[in-house]
Structure formats: structure tokens, C-alpha cells
Design a protein around this motif. Structure first.
Motif, PDB file in Angstrom:
ATOM      1  N   ARG A  32       0.838  -1.216   0.000  1.00  0.00           N
ATOM      2  CA  ARG A  32       0.000   0.000   0.000  1.00  0.00           C
ATOM      3  C   ARG A  32       0.863   1.251   0.000  1.00  0.00           C
ATOM      4  O   ARG A  32       1.945   1.265   0.579  1.00  0.00           O
ATOM      5  CB  ARG A  32      -0.895   0.032   1.240  1.00  0.00           C
ATOM      6  CG  ARG A  32      -1.911  -1.054   1.282  1.00  0.00           C
ATOM      7  CD  ARG A  32      -2.819  -0.991   2.492  1.00  0.00           C
ATOM      8  NE  ARG A  32      -2.327  -0.163   3.584  1.00  0.00           N
ATOM      9  CZ  ARG A  32      -3.100   0.382   4.510  1.00  0.00           C
ATOM     10  NH1 ARG A  32      -4.392   0.183   4.484  1.00  0.00           N
ATOM     11  NH2 ARG A  32      -2.582   1.099   5.482  1.00  0.00           N
ATOM     12  N   THR A  33       0.365   2.271  -0.614  1.00  0.00           N
ATOM     13  CA  THR A  33       0.996   3.584  -0.596  1.00  0.00           C
ATOM     14  C   THR A  33       0.026   4.559   0.046  1.00  0.00           C
ATOM     15  O   THR A  33      -1.106   4.712  -0.415  1.00  0.00           O
ATOM     16  CB  THR A  33       1.328   4.055  -2.027  1.00  0.00           C
ATOM     17  OG1 THR A  33       2.168   3.093  -2.648  1.00  0.00           O
ATOM     18  CG2 THR A  33       2.024   5.399  -2.015  1.00  0.00           C
ATOM     19  N   LEU A  34       0.470   5.210   1.118  1.00  0.00           N
ATOM     20  CA  LEU A  34      -0.377   6.169   1.824  1.00  0.00           C
ATOM     21  C   LEU A  34       0.126   7.583   1.557  1.00  0.00           C
ATOM     22  O   LEU A  34       1.280   7.895   1.855  1.00  0.00           O
ATOM     23  CB  LEU A  34      -0.346   5.891   3.326  1.00  0.00           C
ATOM     24  CG  LEU A  34      -0.754   4.483   3.748  1.00  0.00           C
ATOM     25  CD1 LEU A  34      -0.491   4.280   5.224  1.00  0.00           C
ATOM     26  CD2 LEU A  34      -2.222   4.266   3.430  1.00  0.00           C
ATOM     27  N   PRO A  35      -0.705   8.438   0.981  1.00  0.00           N
ATOM     28  CA  PRO A  35      -0.270   9.822   0.742  1.00  0.00           C
ATOM     29  C   PRO A  35      -0.154  10.579   2.067  1.00  0.00           C
ATOM     30  O   PRO A  35      -1.027  10.495   2.919  1.00  0.00           O
ATOM     31  CB  PRO A  35      -1.375  10.399  -0.130  1.00  0.00           C
ATOM     32  CG  PRO A  35      -2.566   9.541   0.125  1.00  0.00           C
ATOM     33  CD  PRO A  35      -2.068   8.188   0.515  1.00  0.00           C
ATOM     34  N   LEU A  36       0.949  11.287   2.237  1.00  0.00           N
ATOM     35  CA  LEU A  36       1.158  12.119   3.429  1.00  0.00           C
ATOM     36  C   LEU A  36       0.980  13.597   3.104  1.00  0.00           C
ATOM     37  O   LEU A  36       0.457  14.351   3.908  1.00  0.00           O
ATOM     38  CB  LEU A  36       2.557  11.877   3.996  1.00  0.00           C
ATOM     39  CG  LEU A  36       2.872  10.446   4.430  1.00  0.00           C
ATOM     40  CD1 LEU A  36       4.321  10.343   4.875  1.00  0.00           C
ATOM     41  CD2 LEU A  36       1.930  10.000   5.537  1.00  0.00           C
ATOM     42  N   ALA A  37       1.449  13.997   1.939  1.00  0.00           N
ATOM     43  CA  ALA A  37       1.312  15.393   1.516  1.00  0.00           C
ATOM     44  C   ALA A  37       1.328  15.429  -0.008  1.00  0.00           C
ATOM     45  O   ALA A  37       2.059  14.676  -0.645  1.00  0.00           O
ATOM     46  CB  ALA A  37       2.439  16.245   2.064  1.00  0.00           C
ATOM     47  N   ALA A  38       0.513  16.294  -0.575  1.00  0.00           N
ATOM     48  CA  ALA A  38       0.457  16.439  -2.028  1.00  0.00           C
ATOM     49  C   ALA A  38       0.050  17.870  -2.365  1.00  0.00           C
ATOM     50  O   ALA A  38      -0.494  18.574  -1.522  1.00  0.00           O
ATOM     51  CB  ALA A  38      -0.556  15.455  -2.605  1.00  0.00           C
ATOM     52  N   PRO A  39       0.352  18.302  -3.576  1.00  0.00           N
ATOM     53  CA  PRO A  39      -0.012  19.663  -3.965  1.00  0.00           C
ATOM     54  C   PRO A  39      -1.517  19.857  -3.910  1.00  0.00           C
ATOM     55  O   PRO A  39      -2.254  18.898  -4.111  1.00  0.00           O
ATOM     56  CB  PRO A  39       0.482  19.762  -5.401  1.00  0.00           C
ATOM     57  CG  PRO A  39       1.419  18.624  -5.580  1.00  0.00           C
ATOM     58  CD  PRO A  39       1.037  17.580  -4.606  1.00  0.00           C
ATOM     59  N   PRO A  40      -2.017  21.004  -3.686  1.00  0.00           N
ATOM     60  CA  PRO A  40      -1.234  22.174  -3.289  1.00  0.00           C
ATOM     61  C   PRO A  40      -0.900  22.110  -1.800  1.00  0.00           C
ATOM     62  O   PRO A  40      -1.687  21.649  -0.986  1.00  0.00           O
ATOM     63  CB  PRO A  40      -2.175  23.344  -3.573  1.00  0.00           C
ATOM     64  CG  PRO A  40      -3.543  22.770  -3.398  1.00  0.00           C
ATOM     65  CD  PRO A  40      -3.443  21.317  -3.814  1.00  0.00           C
ATOM     66  N   ASN A  41       0.287  22.531  -1.475  1.00  0.00           N
ATOM     67  CA  ASN A  41       0.706  22.569  -0.077  1.00  0.00           C
ATOM     68  C   ASN A  41       1.597  23.784   0.151  1.00  0.00           C
ATOM     69  O   ASN A  41       1.981  24.463  -0.783  1.00  0.00           O
ATOM     70  CB  ASN A  41       1.403  21.269   0.325  1.00  0.00           C
ATOM     71  CG  ASN A  41       2.598  20.956  -0.546  1.00  0.00           C
ATOM     72  OD1 ASN A  41       3.326  21.851  -0.935  1.00  0.00           O
ATOM     73  ND2 ASN A  41       2.794  19.704  -0.867  1.00  0.00           N
ATOM     74  N   ALA A  42       1.938  24.025   1.373  1.00  0.00           N
ATOM     75  CA  ALA A  42       2.710  25.229   1.727  1.00  0.00           C
ATOM     76  C   ALA A  42       4.120  24.858   2.167  1.00  0.00           C
ATOM     77  O   ALA A  42       4.599  25.299   3.191  1.00  0.00           O
ATOM     78  CB  ALA A  42       1.983  25.994   2.818  1.00  0.00           C
ATOM     79  N   TRP A  43       4.807  24.005   1.403  1.00  0.00           N
ATOM     80  CA  TRP A  43       6.153  23.583   1.789  1.00  0.00           C
ATOM     81  C   TRP A  43       7.072  24.777   1.996  1.00  0.00           C
ATOM     82  O   TRP A  43       7.803  24.840   2.975  1.00  0.00           O
ATOM     83  CB  TRP A  43       6.754  22.686   0.706  1.00  0.00           C
ATOM     84  CG  TRP A  43       6.197  21.309   0.681  1.00  0.00           C
ATOM     85  CD1 TRP A  43       5.120  20.886  -0.034  1.00  0.00           C
ATOM     86  CD2 TRP A  43       6.656  20.159   1.397  1.00  0.00           C
ATOM     87  NE1 TRP A  43       4.894  19.543   0.183  1.00  0.00           N
ATOM     88  CE2 TRP A  43       5.834  19.079   1.054  1.00  0.00           C
ATOM     89  CE3 TRP A  43       7.703  19.953   2.289  1.00  0.00           C
ATOM     90  CZ2 TRP A  43       6.022  17.816   1.570  1.00  0.00           C
ATOM     91  CZ3 TRP A  43       7.894  18.682   2.798  1.00  0.00           C
ATOM     92  CH2 TRP A  43       7.054  17.637   2.443  1.00  0.00           C
ATOM     93  N   LYS A  44       7.049  25.717   1.072  1.00  0.00           N
ATOM     94  CA  LYS A  44       7.976  26.855   1.164  1.00  0.00           C
ATOM     95  C   LYS A  44       7.738  27.670   2.416  1.00  0.00           C
ATOM     96  O   LYS A  44       8.667  27.981   3.148  1.00  0.00           O
ATOM     97  CB  LYS A  44       7.837  27.751  -0.062  1.00  0.00           C
ATOM     98  CG  LYS A  44       8.446  27.191  -1.299  1.00  0.00           C
ATOM     99  CD  LYS A  44       8.467  28.258  -2.350  1.00  0.00           C
ATOM    100  CE  LYS A  44       7.891  27.714  -3.630  1.00  0.00           C
ATOM    101  NZ  LYS A  44       7.795  28.723  -4.650  1.00  0.00           N
ATOM    102  N   SER A  45       6.498  28.017   2.674  1.00  0.00           N
ATOM    103  CA  SER A  45       6.240  28.868   3.834  1.00  0.00           C
ATOM    104  C   SER A  45       6.507  28.113   5.135  1.00  0.00           C
ATOM    105  O   SER A  45       7.005  28.693   6.093  1.00  0.00           O
ATOM    106  CB  SER A  45       4.821  29.413   3.804  1.00  0.00           C
ATOM    107  OG  SER A  45       3.872  28.360   3.812  1.00  0.00           O
ATOM    108  N   ARG A  46       6.228  26.822   5.180  1.00  0.00           N
ATOM    109  CA  ARG A  46       6.511  26.056   6.398  1.00  0.00           C
ATOM    110  C   ARG A  46       8.003  25.980   6.648  1.00  0.00           C
ATOM    111  O   ARG A  46       8.458  26.070   7.784  1.00  0.00           O
ATOM    112  CB  ARG A  46       5.926  24.646   6.300  1.00  0.00           C
ATOM    113  CG  ARG A  46       4.445  24.614   6.519  1.00  0.00           C
ATOM    114  CD  ARG A  46       3.975  23.202   6.697  1.00  0.00           C
ATOM    115  NE  ARG A  46       4.378  22.387   5.546  1.00  0.00           N
ATOM    116  CZ  ARG A  46       3.593  21.550   4.916  1.00  0.00           C
ATOM    117  NH1 ARG A  46       2.359  21.380   5.312  1.00  0.00           N
ATOM    118  NH2 ARG A  46       4.021  20.865   3.892  1.00  0.00           N
ATOM    119  N   ALA A  47       8.793  25.814   5.601  1.00  0.00           N
ATOM    120  CA  ALA A  47      10.245  25.763   5.751  1.00  0.00           C
ATOM    121  C   ALA A  47      10.769  27.100   6.262  1.00  0.00           C
ATOM    122  O   ALA A  47      11.638  27.141   7.147  1.00  0.00           O
ATOM    123  CB  ALA A  47      10.903  25.403   4.428  1.00  0.00           C
TER     124      ALA A  47
END
Length: 64
Positions: A13-28
Motif C-alpha cells: 500500500r501507498t499512503l499519501p502524506l502530503a500532495a499539492p497544493p501545499n505550503a512547503w515553502k512557507s513552512r520551511a
């Protein structure tokens, strides 16, 4: 711009944890600011030194 996906694999099984759209840049950026504010600049400084050394090696390789 790149879209990144984070997935966790469990057996077949593959479980999605994060996918677009997301706020990777702002969280970093927020994480970096919190790290600096908490005095983490001391540990970040050691990491930056390693990056500078790596850049110097690349410069020597390419004759810069």
C-alpha cells in the motif's frame, strides 16, 4: 516550480502524506525563523560551513 509528493509505503500500500497544493515553502521559512529565534543559529552555522566547503571544492573542480 516543482510539485512534491510525500508518501509512506506499507507493504503493497501507498499512503499519501502530503500532495499539492501545499505550503512547503512557507513552512520551511517559518521553521527556519523559529530555529534562529530559539538560538539554533549556532547549529545552523556549522551546516553552513560545510556548504561553503563543498562550494569551494566545486569551484576548484570547475576552475573558478
Amino acid at each position: 516550480m516543482h510539485d512534491f509528493v510525500a508518501e509512506r509505503f506499507e507493504g503493497t500500500r501507498t499512503l499519501p502524506l502530503a500532495a499539492p497544493p501545499n505550503a512547503w515553502k512557507s513552512r520551511a521559512a517559518v521553521h527556519w525563523v523559529h530555529t534562529l529565534a530559539a538560538g539554533g543559529w549556532r547549529t545552523l552555522d556549522a551546516g553552513v560551513r560545510q556548504l561553503v566547503q563543498a562550494a569551494e571544492v566545486v569551484d576548484v573542480i570547475y576552475g573558478r
